[in-house]
Each structure stands twice: as structure tokens, then as C-alpha cells.
Scaffold this motif. Structure first.
Motif, PDB file in Angstrom:
ATOM      1  N   GLY A   1     -28.816 -29.346  15.172  1.00  0.00           N
ATOM      2  CA  GLY A   1     -27.420 -29.798  15.168  1.00  0.00           C
ATOM      3  C   GLY A   1     -27.249 -31.271  15.473  1.00  0.00           C
ATOM      4  O   GLY A   1     -26.133 -31.720  15.718  1.00  0.00           O
ATOM      5  N   LYS A   2     -28.329 -32.051  15.454  1.00  0.00           N
ATOM      6  CA  LYS A   2     -28.231 -33.451  15.878  1.00  0.00           C
ATOM      7  C   LYS A   2     -28.269 -34.441  14.723  1.00  0.00           C
ATOM      8  O   LYS A   2     -28.090 -35.629  14.915  1.00  0.00           O
ATOM      9  CB  LYS A   2     -29.368 -33.761  16.863  1.00  0.00           C
ATOM     10  N   ASP A   3     -28.529 -33.961  13.507  1.00  0.00           N
ATOM     11  CA  ASP A   3     -28.559 -34.881  12.360  1.00  0.00           C
ATOM     12  C   ASP A   3     -27.133 -35.246  11.938  1.00  0.00           C
ATOM     13  O   ASP A   3     -26.180 -34.499  12.181  1.00  0.00           O
ATOM     14  CB  ASP A   3     -29.259 -34.218  11.157  1.00  0.00           C
ATOM     15  N   GLU A   4     -27.001 -36.392  11.292  1.00  0.00           N
ATOM     16  CA  GLU A   4     -25.712 -36.791  10.717  1.00  0.00           C
ATOM     17  C   GLU A   4     -25.364 -35.858   9.552  1.00  0.00           C
ATOM     18  O   GLU A   4     -26.238 -35.470   8.778  1.00  0.00           O
ATOM     19  CB  GLU A   4     -25.808 -38.223  10.185  1.00  0.00           C
ATOM     20  N   PHE A   5     -24.089 -35.486   9.456  1.00  0.00           N
ATOM     21  CA  PHE A   5     -23.634 -34.725   8.291  1.00  0.00           C
ATOM     22  C   PHE A   5     -22.143 -34.927   8.129  1.00  0.00           C
ATOM     23  O   PHE A   5     -21.483 -35.450   9.041  1.00  0.00           O
ATOM     24  CB  PHE A   5     -23.991 -33.231   8.431  1.00  0.00           C
ATOM     25  N   ASP A   6     -21.619 -34.537   6.991  1.00  0.00           N
ATOM     26  CA  ASP A   6     -20.189 -34.718   6.719  1.00  0.00           C
ATOM     27  C   ASP A   6     -19.415 -33.614   7.444  1.00  0.00           C
ATOM     28  O   ASP A   6     -19.227 -32.506   6.927  1.00  0.00           O
ATOM     29  CB  ASP A   6     -19.932 -34.661   5.209  1.00  0.00           C
ATOM     30  N   GLN A   7     -18.973 -33.929   8.663  1.00  0.00           N
ATOM     31  CA  GLN A   7     -18.307 -32.923   9.496  1.00  0.00           C
ATOM     32  C   GLN A   7     -17.026 -32.404   8.859  1.00  0.00           C
ATOM     33  O   GLN A   7     -16.724 -31.202   8.925  1.00  0.00           O
ATOM     34  CB  GLN A   7     -17.986 -33.519  10.878  1.00  0.00           C
ATOM     35  N   ILE A   8     -16.267 -33.299   8.259  1.00  0.00           N
ATOM     36  CA  ILE A   8     -14.963 -32.890   7.703  1.00  0.00           C
ATOM     37  C   ILE A   8     -15.159 -31.928   6.540  1.00  0.00           C
ATOM     38  O   ILE A   8     -14.527 -30.860   6.479  1.00  0.00           O
ATOM     39  CB  ILE A   8     -14.151 -34.136   7.278  1.00  0.00           C
ATOM     40  N   LYS A   9     -16.054 -32.274   5.624  1.00  0.00           N
ATOM     41  CA  LYS A   9     -16.295 -31.406   4.468  1.00  0.00           C
ATOM     42  C   LYS A   9     -16.812 -30.036   4.911  1.00  0.00           C
ATOM     43  O   LYS A   9     -16.347 -28.993   4.435  1.00  0.00           O
ATOM     44  CB  LYS A   9     -17.300 -32.066   3.518  1.00  0.00           C
ATOM     45  N   SER A  10     -17.769 -30.036   5.845  1.00  0.00           N
ATOM     46  CA  SER A  10     -18.341 -28.766   6.299  1.00  0.00           C
ATOM     47  C   SER A  10     -17.319 -27.930   7.062  1.00  0.00           C
ATOM     48  O   SER A  10     -17.255 -26.710   6.905  1.00  0.00           O
ATOM     49  CB  SER A  10     -19.566 -29.012   7.186  1.00  0.00           C
ATOM     50  N   PHE A  11     -16.508 -28.595   7.897  1.00  0.00           N
ATOM     51  CA  PHE A  11     -15.498 -27.844   8.636  1.00  0.00           C
ATOM     52  C   PHE A  11     -14.511 -27.182   7.685  1.00  0.00           C
ATOM     53  O   PHE A  11     -14.144 -26.015   7.871  1.00  0.00           O
ATOM     54  CB  PHE A  11     -14.731 -28.737   9.617  1.00  0.00           C
ATOM     55  N   ARG A  12     -14.081 -27.889   6.652  1.00  0.00           N
ATOM     56  CA  ARG A  12     -13.100 -27.301   5.720  1.00  0.00           C
ATOM     57  C   ARG A  12     -13.691 -26.117   4.971  1.00  0.00           C
ATOM     58  O   ARG A  12     -12.990 -25.144   4.674  1.00  0.00           O
ATOM     59  CB  ARG A  12     -12.601 -28.377   4.754  1.00  0.00           C
ATOM     60  N   ARG A  13     -14.977 -26.161   4.704  1.00  0.00           N
ATOM     61  CA  ARG A  13     -15.627 -25.006   4.071  1.00  0.00           C
ATOM     62  C   ARG A  13     -15.734 -23.847   5.065  1.00  0.00           C
ATOM     63  O   ARG A  13     -15.569 -22.691   4.686  1.00  0.00           O
ATOM     64  CB  ARG A  13     -16.997 -25.419   3.545  1.00  0.00           C
ATOM     65  N   PHE A  14     -15.997 -24.173   6.309  1.00  0.00           N
ATOM     66  CA  PHE A  14     -16.018 -23.128   7.345  1.00  0.00           C
ATOM     67  C   PHE A  14     -14.652 -22.452   7.455  1.00  0.00           C
ATOM     68  O   PHE A  14     -14.542 -21.240   7.633  1.00  0.00           O
ATOM     69  CB  PHE A  14     -16.415 -23.727   8.698  1.00  0.00           C
ATOM     70  N   LEU A  15     -13.596 -23.251   7.313  1.00  0.00           N
ATOM     71  CA  LEU A  15     -12.241 -22.705   7.401  1.00  0.00           C
ATOM     72  C   LEU A  15     -11.990 -21.671   6.298  1.00  0.00           C
ATOM     73  O   LEU A  15     -11.347 -20.638   6.538  1.00  0.00           O
ATOM     74  CB  LEU A  15     -11.249 -23.861   7.294  1.00  0.00           C
ATOM     75  N   LEU A  16     -12.517 -21.922   5.110  1.00  0.00           N
ATOM     76  CA  LEU A  16     -12.422 -20.933   4.018  1.00  0.00           C
ATOM     77  C   LEU A  16     -13.122 -19.631   4.435  1.00  0.00           C
ATOM     78  O   LEU A  16     -12.604 -18.540   4.218  1.00  0.00           O
ATOM     79  CB  LEU A  16     -13.073 -21.477   2.747  1.00  0.00           C
ATOM     80  N   PHE A  17     -14.306 -19.780   5.022  1.00  0.00           N
ATOM     81  CA  PHE A  17     -15.048 -18.611   5.493  1.00  0.00           C
ATOM     82  C   PHE A  17     -14.251 -17.847   6.561  1.00  0.00           C
ATOM     83  O   PHE A  17     -14.121 -16.620   6.495  1.00  0.00           O
ATOM     84  CB  PHE A  17     -16.404 -19.048   6.046  1.00  0.00           C
ATOM     85  N   ALA A  18     -13.711 -18.577   7.543  1.00  0.00           N
ATOM     86  CA  ALA A  18     -12.941 -17.922   8.613  1.00  0.00           C
ATOM     87  C   ALA A  18     -11.760 -17.156   8.019  1.00  0.00           C
ATOM     88  O   ALA A  18     -11.485 -16.013   8.396  1.00  0.00           O
ATOM     89  CB  ALA A  18     -12.465 -18.960   9.626  1.00  0.00           C
ATOM     90  N   ARG A  19     -11.064 -17.786   7.054  1.00  0.00           N
ATOM     91  CA  ARG A  19      -9.938 -17.111   6.401  1.00  0.00           C
ATOM     92  C   ARG A  19     -10.412 -15.850   5.664  1.00  0.00           C
ATOM     93  O   ARG A  19      -9.768 -14.798   5.723  1.00  0.00           O
ATOM     94  CB  ARG A  19      -9.263 -18.083   5.427  1.00  0.00           C
ATOM     95  N   ASP A  20     -11.544 -15.942   4.974  1.00  0.00           N
ATOM     96  CA  ASP A  20     -12.060 -14.785   4.238  1.00  0.00           C
ATOM     97  C   ASP A  20     -12.369 -13.623   5.184  1.00  0.00           C
ATOM     98  O   ASP A  20     -12.104 -12.465   4.868  1.00  0.00           O
ATOM     99  CB  ASP A  20     -13.329 -15.159   3.458  1.00  0.00           C
ATOM    100  N   THR A  21     -12.937 -13.941   6.360  1.00  0.00           N
ATOM    101  CA  THR A  21     -13.279 -12.863   7.310  1.00  0.00           C
ATOM    102  C   THR A  21     -12.013 -12.215   7.862  1.00  0.00           C
ATOM    103  O   THR A  21     -11.967 -10.996   8.057  1.00  0.00           O
ATOM    104  CB  THR A  21     -14.137 -13.384   8.487  1.00  0.00           C
ATOM    105  N   ILE A  22     -11.000 -13.025   8.108  1.00  0.00           N
ATOM    106  CA  ILE A  22      -9.773 -12.496   8.723  1.00  0.00           C
ATOM    107  C   ILE A  22      -8.901 -11.795   7.684  1.00  0.00           C
ATOM    108  O   ILE A  22      -8.336 -10.727   7.938  1.00  0.00           O
ATOM    109  CB  ILE A  22      -9.016 -13.635   9.430  1.00  0.00           C
ATOM    110  N   ARG A  23      -8.822 -12.340   6.483  1.00  0.00           N
ATOM    111  CA  ARG A  23      -7.937 -11.788   5.459  1.00  0.00           C
ATOM    112  C   ARG A  23      -8.553 -10.575   4.763  1.00  0.00           C
ATOM    113  O   ARG A  23      -7.875  -9.587   4.516  1.00  0.00           O
ATOM    114  CB  ARG A  23      -7.640 -12.900   4.441  1.00  0.00           C
ATOM    115  N   TRP A  24      -9.849 -10.703   4.461  1.00  0.00           N
ATOM    116  CA  TRP A  24     -10.472  -9.643   3.653  1.00  0.00           C
ATOM    117  C   TRP A  24     -11.671  -8.973   4.315  1.00  0.00           C
ATOM    118  O   TRP A  24     -12.322  -8.128   3.721  1.00  0.00           O
ATOM    119  CB  TRP A  24     -10.900 -10.215   2.293  1.00  0.00           C
ATOM    120  N   ARG A  25     -11.996  -9.439   5.554  1.00  0.00           N
ATOM    121  CA  ARG A  25     -13.161  -8.898   6.281  1.00  0.00           C
ATOM    122  C   ARG A  25     -14.445  -9.044   5.467  1.00  0.00           C
ATOM    123  O   ARG A  25     -15.322  -8.189   5.502  1.00  0.00           O
ATOM    124  CB  ARG A  25     -12.922  -7.437   6.669  1.00  0.00           C
TER     125      ARG A  25
END
Length: 272
Positions: A124-148
Motif C-alpha cells: 500500500g505504499k506505492d504511488e497510485f491514482d487514488q481518485i480514480k481507484s476510489f471512484r471505482r471502489f465506489l461502484l463496487f460498494a454500490r453493487d454490493t449494497i444494491r445487488w449484493r
């Protein structure tokens, strides 16, 4: 169903419904200290004695009798949905957990494969595009909550209203709900309302952050992570949280609530 996520001091001075990512480590340690005059040595989530928890079988009857009879002061604590979901991402998805492993084993590889998320390399210490990855995570979180799918929603990013409602639906009633963002003021109301064996000065209490240091530091202001689409997703997931706990959906930069919590409204809407 009983009272999952409910903790109670051994003295039964106070009952608390845990909401993940809402100062629960600090609150648990304050409860432990109020009975024992010392903090639990370790993460309070690991404690199997010195406090009653619903997850401990021998505690369940005591908690159930107390809550149904409203014998003790009962409270919980909430947090701005924008900062809570961000914290979940950096701690649970990007971070290495206390046991030295990734959270939930194969979860992160699944997210990398299915959603194209980066997490900053093996530690978890390398540089990465936090904003892009977080927004993709948000899609995943929505999928788990909306459709399990592709899995059941996780307690750390499922809505606070869902956690808080189980206590009400099964016969409990809260005396106080306060905001993480004004923690000392809210917790002081609790302490002033109960008889503690040991006095507590909140100004002297350390913050017990079990997720501290698990993952990379947030590199941008909160609002930078949320464009129009991600705000829409957040509202889809957390509409009740914004409405009931009076947070500002329109402005991710404003972590503070914009009105007082109405306890009667919370009980009426979450008790249905």
C-alpha cells in the motif's frame, strides 16, 4: 435477530450500538475505562472480557434484558458518509490489516481484476491514482449494497442507518446519537448521563484509531474524490444517512452536520 453490534459495560452503566468507522475504538475504550480505570491493552474489538458484547454468547441474555427493558442509557455515534466511505477505502481496501494480511483475503485481488482498482502495491505504499481507484471502489460498494454482487455488503461501508435500525426494530431505544465530527461534545453528554466507576476527562483521552497506519495517506481534499457521478452514487447508497443524521450531501467539503438530529424521527423511520 437480537442486538448485533451492541456493547455494554460490565456494570451495565451504558449501552452502545457500534457503527463501524465512527470512532468505535475510542468509544469502546472509554466504556472499558469507565468500569476498570484502565484502557484495554490492545484493540478493543479483540476484547473478550471486561465488557459485554453481543458477539460473546454469555453476554447476550444480559444485553437483551437490558435493552428491551431500557435499563441503561443507550447511544450511538455517526459520521459524514463522504469521509466514512473514503476512510473505508484507505483502511480496508488499500491497507494491510493488524494480522499482516489484506482485508478479507481475496477481496482486493477481486477488486483489482473486476473493477481495475489500484491499491498502492503489495504494502500500500506505492504511488497510485487514488481518485480514480476510489471512484471505482465506489461502484463496487454500490453493487454490493444494491445487488449484493459480487458479494454481500461489508459492515464498514454499508449504511449507518442499517446498523442503527437493528437496535430499534428489535425493541431498543436510543437516548442519544452524536456526530464523530464533534466527538467530545457528544461523548460528554453520554458521560454526564451515566454513573461511571472511574471519572473520565475527554481532553486527556487518546484517540484509539484501529485503522491508523493501515493504508496510504489521503493525498487530496475530500471533495476532490467526488465528481457528479460519485456524488450520485454516494446519495444512492447513503440517502437515509444524509437525511436522518443531517449531513450536507450538496457539499462533500463540508464534513459538519447542518441541523440537529431528531431522535423521534430516527426511531419512527428506522423502526418501520
Amino acid at each position: 435477530m437480537g442486538f448485533p453490534g451492541t456493547w455494554m459495560t460490565e456494570s451495565e452503566s451504558v449501552v452502545y450500538r457500534v457503527v463501524p468507522k465512527c470512532a468505535c475504538s475510542t468509544i469502546g475504550q472509554i466504556m472499558f475505562y469507565s468500569d476498570h480505570g484502565a484502557f484495554f491493552d490492545g484493540d478493543i474489538h479483540d476484547a473478550t472480557g471486561g465488557m459485554h458484547k453481543w458477539a460473546i454468547e454469555d453476554s447476550q441474555k444480559l444485553i437483551e434484558d437490558n435493552v428491551r427493558g431500557h435499563k441503561s442509557y443507550a447511544f450511538t455515534c455517526v459520521r459524514n458518509p463522504y469521509t466514512r466511505i473514503l476512510s473505508s477505502f484507505f483502511d480496508k481496501i488499500c491497507g494491510i490489516q493488524r494480522n499482516g494480511n489484506r482485508y478479507r483475503g481475496n477481496l482486493v485481488p477481486l477488486l483489482i481484476q473486476k473493477y481495475g482498482i489500484e491499491v498502492g502495491g503489495p504494502d500500500g505504499k506505492d504511488e497510485f491514482d487514488q481518485i480514480k481507484s476510489f471512484r471505482r471502489f465506489l461502484l463496487f460498494a454500490r453493487d454490493t449494497i444494491r445487488w449484493r454482487r459480487p458479494m454481500e455488503p461489508d459492515i464498514h461501508w454499508s449504511a449507518m442507518a442499517g446498523h442503527i435500525s437493528t437496535y430499534i426494530v428489535n425493541g431498543g431505544r436510543y437516548d442519544h446519537i452524536f456526530w464523530t465530527e464533534s466527538f467530545n461534545d457528544g461523548m460528554q453528554v453520554v458521560l454526564d448521563s451515566i454513573d461511571s466507576r472511574h471519572a473520565i476527562d475527554l481532553k486527556e483521552i487518546p484517540r484509539f484509531n484501529e485503522s491508523e497506519g493501515h493504508g496510504p495517506k489521503r493525498a487530496h481534499p475530500v471533495e476532490d474524490y467526488f465528481d457528479d457521478l460519485s456524488m450520485h452514487l454516494v446519495y444512492e447508497i447513503y440517502k437515509r444517512d444524509f437525511d436522518l443524521f443531517k449531513y450536507d450531501f450538496e457539499n462533500p467539503a463540508n464534513k459538519m452536520p447542518i441541523a440537529e438530529i431528531d431522535l423521534d424521527e430516527v426511531h419512527a423511520k428506522l423502526g418501520e
